[in-house]
Design a protein around this motif. Structure first.
Motif, short mmCIF file in Angstrom:
data_model
loop_
_atom_site.label_atom_id
_atom_site.label_comp_id
_atom_site.label_asym_id
_atom_site.label_seq_id
_atom_site.Cartn_x
_atom_site.Cartn_y
_atom_site.Cartn_z
N VAL A 201 29.57 5.54 32.72
CA VAL A 201 30.31 4.45 32.07
C VAL A 201 29.83 4.31 30.63
O VAL A 201 30.63 4.16 29.70
N GLN A 202 28.51 4.36 30.44
CA GLN A 202 27.91 4.29 29.11
C GLN A 202 28.50 5.38 28.20
O GLN A 202 28.96 5.11 27.09
N ARG A 203 28.48 6.61 28.70
CA ARG A 203 28.97 7.76 27.92
C ARG A 203 30.44 7.58 27.56
O ARG A 203 30.86 7.78 26.41
N ALA A 204 31.25 7.17 28.52
CA ALA A 204 32.68 6.97 28.29
C ALA A 204 32.92 5.88 27.25
O ALA A 204 33.77 6.03 26.36
N ARG A 205 32.16 4.78 27.32
CA ARG A 205 32.31 3.68 26.36
C ARG A 205 31.98 4.16 24.94
O ARG A 205 32.72 3.88 24.00
N VAL A 206 30.86 4.86 24.80
CA VAL A 206 30.41 5.29 23.47
C VAL A 206 31.40 6.28 22.86
O VAL A 206 31.81 6.14 21.70
N LEU A 207 31.82 7.28 23.63
CA LEU A 207 32.71 8.31 23.09
C LEU A 207 34.12 7.77 22.84
O LEU A 207 34.83 8.24 21.95
N ALA A 208 34.51 6.73 23.59
CA ALA A 208 35.83 6.12 23.39
C ALA A 208 35.94 5.41 22.05
O ALA A 208 37.04 5.21 21.52
N ARG A 209 34.79 5.01 21.48
CA ARG A 209 34.80 4.34 20.17
C ARG A 209 35.29 5.28 19.06
O ARG A 209 35.78 4.82 18.03
N GLY A 210 35.09 6.58 19.28
CA GLY A 210 35.53 7.56 18.29
C GLY A 210 34.69 7.60 17.02
O GLY A 210 35.11 8.13 16.00
N THR A 211 33.49 7.03 17.08
CA THR A 211 32.65 6.97 15.88
C THR A 211 31.51 7.98 15.90
O THR A 211 30.78 8.10 14.92
N MET A 212 31.35 8.67 17.02
CA MET A 212 30.28 9.68 17.07
C MET A 212 30.61 10.81 18.02
O MET A 212 31.43 10.66 18.93
N THR A 213 29.97 11.93 17.76
CA THR A 213 30.17 13.11 18.60
C THR A 213 29.23 13.05 19.81
O THR A 213 28.30 12.23 19.85
N GLU A 214 29.47 13.92 20.74
CA GLU A 214 28.62 14.06 21.92
C GLU A 214 27.17 14.35 21.49
O GLU A 214 26.22 13.80 22.03
N ALA A 215 27.02 15.20 20.46
CA ALA A 215 25.68 15.57 19.97
C ALA A 215 24.97 14.37 19.35
O ALA A 215 23.77 14.17 19.56
N GLN A 216 25.71 13.55 18.59
CA GLN A 216 25.10 12.35 17.97
C GLN A 216 24.69 11.35 19.05
O GLN A 216 23.62 10.72 18.95
N PHE A 217 25.52 11.22 20.07
CA PHE A 217 25.20 10.33 21.20
C PHE A 217 23.91 10.80 21.89
O PHE A 217 23.02 10.01 22.16
N ALA A 218 23.82 12.11 22.13
CA ALA A 218 22.62 12.68 22.76
C ALA A 218 21.38 12.44 21.91
O ALA A 218 20.31 12.12 22.43
N GLN A 219 21.53 12.54 20.58
CA GLN A 219 20.42 12.32 19.66
C GLN A 219 19.93 10.87 19.72
O GLN A 219 18.73 10.60 19.75
N ILE A 220 20.87 9.93 19.76
CA ILE A 220 20.51 8.50 19.85
C ILE A 220 19.76 8.24 21.15
O ILE A 220 18.73 7.56 21.17
N LEU A 221 20.28 8.78 22.26
CA LEU A 221 19.61 8.60 23.55
C LEU A 221 18.19 9.17 23.52
O LEU A 221 17.26 8.58 24.07
N ALA A 222 18.03 10.31 22.85
CA ALA A 222 16.71 10.96 22.77
C ALA A 222 15.71 10.10 22.00
O ALA A 222 14.51 10.15 22.27
N ASN A 223 16.22 9.27 21.07
CA ASN A 223 15.34 8.42 20.26
C ASN A 223 15.04 7.08 20.92
O ASN A 223 14.24 6.30 20.40
N GLN A 224 15.72 6.78 22.01
CA GLN A 224 15.53 5.50 22.69
C GLN A 224 14.70 5.68 23.97
O GLN A 224 14.76 6.73 24.60
N MET A 225 13.97 4.65 24.31
CA MET A 225 13.26 4.66 25.58
C MET A 225 14.28 4.76 26.71
O MET A 225 15.33 4.11 26.65
N PRO A 226 14.01 5.55 27.76
CA PRO A 226 14.98 5.66 28.87
C PRO A 226 15.30 4.28 29.46
O PRO A 226 14.42 3.44 29.60
N ILE A 227 16.56 4.09 29.82
CA ILE A 227 17.00 2.79 30.33
C ILE A 227 16.24 2.40 31.59
O ILE A 227 15.96 1.22 31.81
N ALA A 228 15.86 3.37 32.42
CA ALA A 228 15.10 3.05 33.64
C ALA A 228 13.77 2.38 33.30
O ALA A 228 13.34 1.43 33.97
N GLU A 229 13.14 2.84 32.22
CA GLU A 229 11.86 2.25 31.79
C GLU A 229 12.08 0.86 31.20
O GLU A 229 11.30 -0.06 31.46
#
Length: 197
Positions: free
Chosen positions: A134-162
């Protein structure tokens, strides 16, 4: 003094919507992204120091975010230098807001609350979450970033489980009505805690 509630989560998890639900319930809300927007805008406190390092990032007296993204993509050392400028300015804005708030509960909407050590200034933390697909679909639906940019942002954030493990409260933002009910429950619990204090 107002109870300080940190609101965090990862990109596309429904933080802004949840912040609005807290505001709907009478909480004062400070938004880290809005504070950065103000700092980057014309006359903002971050414009001159960023312009001194990267003149090409300034356009019309403001920080041009696309140019800044380009600089960060090309120079691995740029992001820490930008953060060294912006984080203290954001912290000052947050502290000023907190001091001036007269609400019983003040919500601080901070995406990188854990990453920047902001939890030390909070009385409690609530983490919003949703299923990864759901997170991925919401972010990509905005049309403001690529799949690679989304992956980069996730890599810079603490995992949601933590983030969820560390938080005092969790809110699942699968539907608006479910999120609203959980916001009301969090506020009820905090008010009981305040009454018992």
């Amino acid at each position: 003094m107002s109870f300080r509630l940190g609101l965090t989560g990862s990109i596309g998890m429904g933080k802004s919507t949840t912040a609005a639900l807290f505001a709907e319930q009478g909480c004062a809300v400070w938004d880290a992204d809005a504070a950065v927007h103000k700092l980057y805008g014309p006359g903002g406190a971050a414009v001159a120091p960023i312009g001194a390092l990267w003149p090409e990032a300034i356009s019309g007296g403001a920080v041009a975010r696309p140019a800044l993204k380009e600089i960060i993509a090309q120079d691995a050392g740029a992001l820490p230098r930008i953060e060294a400028i912006v984080h203290p300015l954001v912290a000052q804005d947050r502290a000023d807001f907190g001091r001036q708030s007269v609400a019983e509960i003040t919500v601080f909407d901070i995406p990188l609350l854990y990453e920047t050590g902001g939890t030390a200034q909070m009385d409690a933390v609530v983490c919003v979450f949703v299923a990864p697909e759901v997170q991925r679909a919401r972010v990509l639906a905005r049309g403001t970033m690529t799949e690679a940019q989304f992956a980069q942002i996730l890599a810079n954030q603490m995992p949601i489980a933590e983030k969820r493990r560390r938080a005092d409260y969790e809110i699942e933002t699968d539907t608006l009505s479910h999120a609203r009910a959980q916001v009301q429950e969090v506020l009820r619990d905090i008010k009981v805690r305040l009454a018992d204090a």
